[in-house]
Design an enzyme around this catalytic site. Structure first.
Site, PDB file in Angstrom:
ATOM      1  N   HIS A  31      38.025 -90.733 -45.675  1.00 16.12           N
ATOM      2  CA  HIS A  31      37.153 -89.980 -44.766  1.00 16.12           C
ATOM      3  C   HIS A  31      36.046 -89.282 -45.525  1.00 16.12           C
ATOM      4  O   HIS A  31      36.190 -88.885 -46.665  1.00 16.12           O
ATOM      5  CB  HIS A  31      37.950 -89.002 -43.893  1.00 16.12           C
ATOM      6  CG  HIS A  31      38.542 -87.830 -44.599  1.00 16.12           C
ATOM      7  ND1 HIS A  31      37.882 -86.635 -44.746  1.00 16.12           N
ATOM      8  CD2 HIS A  31      39.741 -87.663 -45.183  1.00 16.12           C
ATOM      9  CE1 HIS A  31      38.653 -85.780 -45.389  1.00 16.12           C
ATOM     10  NE2 HIS A  31      39.785 -86.379 -45.670  1.00 16.12           N
ATOM     11  N   ASP A  49      38.957 -83.582 -51.408  1.00 14.08           N
ATOM     12  CA  ASP A  49      39.290 -83.908 -50.015  1.00 14.08           C
ATOM     13  C   ASP A  49      38.011 -84.084 -49.204  1.00 14.08           C
ATOM     14  O   ASP A  49      37.547 -83.135 -48.587  1.00 14.08           O
ATOM     15  CB  ASP A  49      40.166 -82.809 -49.431  1.00 14.08           C
ATOM     16  CG  ASP A  49      40.687 -83.106 -48.040  1.00 14.08           C
ATOM     17  OD1 ASP A  49      40.487 -84.234 -47.555  1.00 14.08           O
ATOM     18  OD2 ASP A  49      41.275 -82.210 -47.432  1.00 14.08           O
ATOM     19  N   GLU A  86      37.398 -86.188 -39.502  1.00 20.00           N
ATOM     20  CA  GLU A  86      38.836 -86.074 -39.756  1.00 20.00           C
ATOM     21  C   GLU A  86      39.286 -84.621 -39.875  1.00 20.00           C
ATOM     22  O   GLU A  86      40.335 -84.250 -39.363  1.00 20.00           O
ATOM     23  CB  GLU A  86      39.216 -86.841 -41.025  1.00 20.00           C
ATOM     24  CG  GLU A  86      38.986 -88.331 -40.905  1.00 20.00           C
ATOM     25  CD  GLU A  86      39.711 -88.967 -39.726  1.00 20.00           C
ATOM     26  OE1 GLU A  86      40.919 -89.210 -39.831  1.00 20.00           O
ATOM     27  OE2 GLU A  86      39.058 -89.219 -38.695  1.00 20.00           O
ATOM     28  N   GLU A  87      38.503 -83.811 -40.549  1.00 20.10           N
ATOM     29  CA  GLU A  87      38.900 -82.412 -40.742  1.00 20.10           C
ATOM     30  C   GLU A  87      38.815 -81.610 -39.447  1.00 20.10           C
ATOM     31  O   GLU A  87      39.417 -80.562 -39.331  1.00 20.10           O
ATOM     32  CB  GLU A  87      38.039 -81.755 -41.826  1.00 20.10           C
ATOM     33  CG  GLU A  87      38.155 -82.399 -43.193  1.00 20.10           C
ATOM     34  CD  GLU A  87      39.519 -82.264 -43.844  1.00 20.10           C
ATOM     35  OE1 GLU A  87      40.443 -81.645 -43.266  1.00 20.10           O
ATOM     36  OE2 GLU A  87      39.682 -82.807 -44.953  1.00 20.10           O
ATOM     37  N   ASP A 114      43.285 -90.450 -49.691  1.00 17.93           N
ATOM     38  CA  ASP A 114      42.875 -89.062 -49.483  1.00 17.93           C
ATOM     39  C   ASP A 114      43.397 -88.222 -50.643  1.00 17.93           C
ATOM     40  O   ASP A 114      44.584 -88.262 -50.954  1.00 17.93           O
ATOM     41  CB  ASP A 114      43.470 -88.570 -48.157  1.00 17.93           C
ATOM     42  CG  ASP A 114      42.793 -87.317 -47.619  1.00 17.93           C
ATOM     43  OD1 ASP A 114      42.115 -86.619 -48.391  1.00 17.93           O
ATOM     44  OD2 ASP A 114      42.966 -87.040 -46.425  1.00 17.93           O
TER      45      ASP A 114
END
Length: 153
Positions: A31, A49, A86-87, A114
């Site tokens: 992501h 991340d 995604e977050e 990830d």
């Protein structure tokens, strides 16, 4: 106070056709987005991340493409899926599963990359190993394979 607002975000997809099983798909995903500034003021720029997963996915894609160009393409088709949102709620992944480009019934596996800089807190000694999180949740095949490889190294 909560508020809802629409935002636009786009997934990026690339495909490398398989040689012998072109209608079976392995998804390799990562992501693009990151948390940014947390409510407590901590800055999370996203290098781990998930900048690390993004770079890994691009390197893997490049290696597979180079192999394919040399006549050593993958058996199955590989879908490189770069998702966003995604977050904020796994929006990119949810969108792909709700609107897959290739049938999910023909998708053999999804390897999501990830935070590749993480280490296994229970492992001691040599740090040359593969550390997978969640590989034993739905199927033990991937987990058992990675553990076997780790023992051989």
């Amino acid at each position: 106070n909560n508020r809802t607002e629409d935002v636009d975000s786009e997934n990026v997809v690339a495909i490398l056709k398989g040689r012998n099983k072109p209608d079976e798909y392995i998804v390799i995903s990562s992501h693009l987005d990151h948390i940014g500034i947390a409510p407590n003021g901590d800055v999370n720029n996203g290098a781990d991340d998930d900048g690390s997963g993004t770079v890994a996915m691009l390197e893997i894609a490049q290696a597979f493409k180079k192999a394919a160009d040399a006549g050593q393409g993958p058996e199955r088709s590989i879908v490189f899926l770069h998702v966003t949102g995604e977050e904020k709620g796994l929006f990119g992944s949810e969108y792909y599963t709700d609107h897959p480009i290739f049938p999910l019934s023909q998708t053999v596996a999804n390897l999501n990359i990830d935070m590749i800089g993480r280490i296994d807190p229970d492992r001691t000694g040599d740090r040359n190993y593969i550390y997978l999180i969640g590989s034993d949740k739905l199927s033990t095949d991937l987990h058992n394979l990675s553990e076997t490889v780790n023992k051989e190294c």
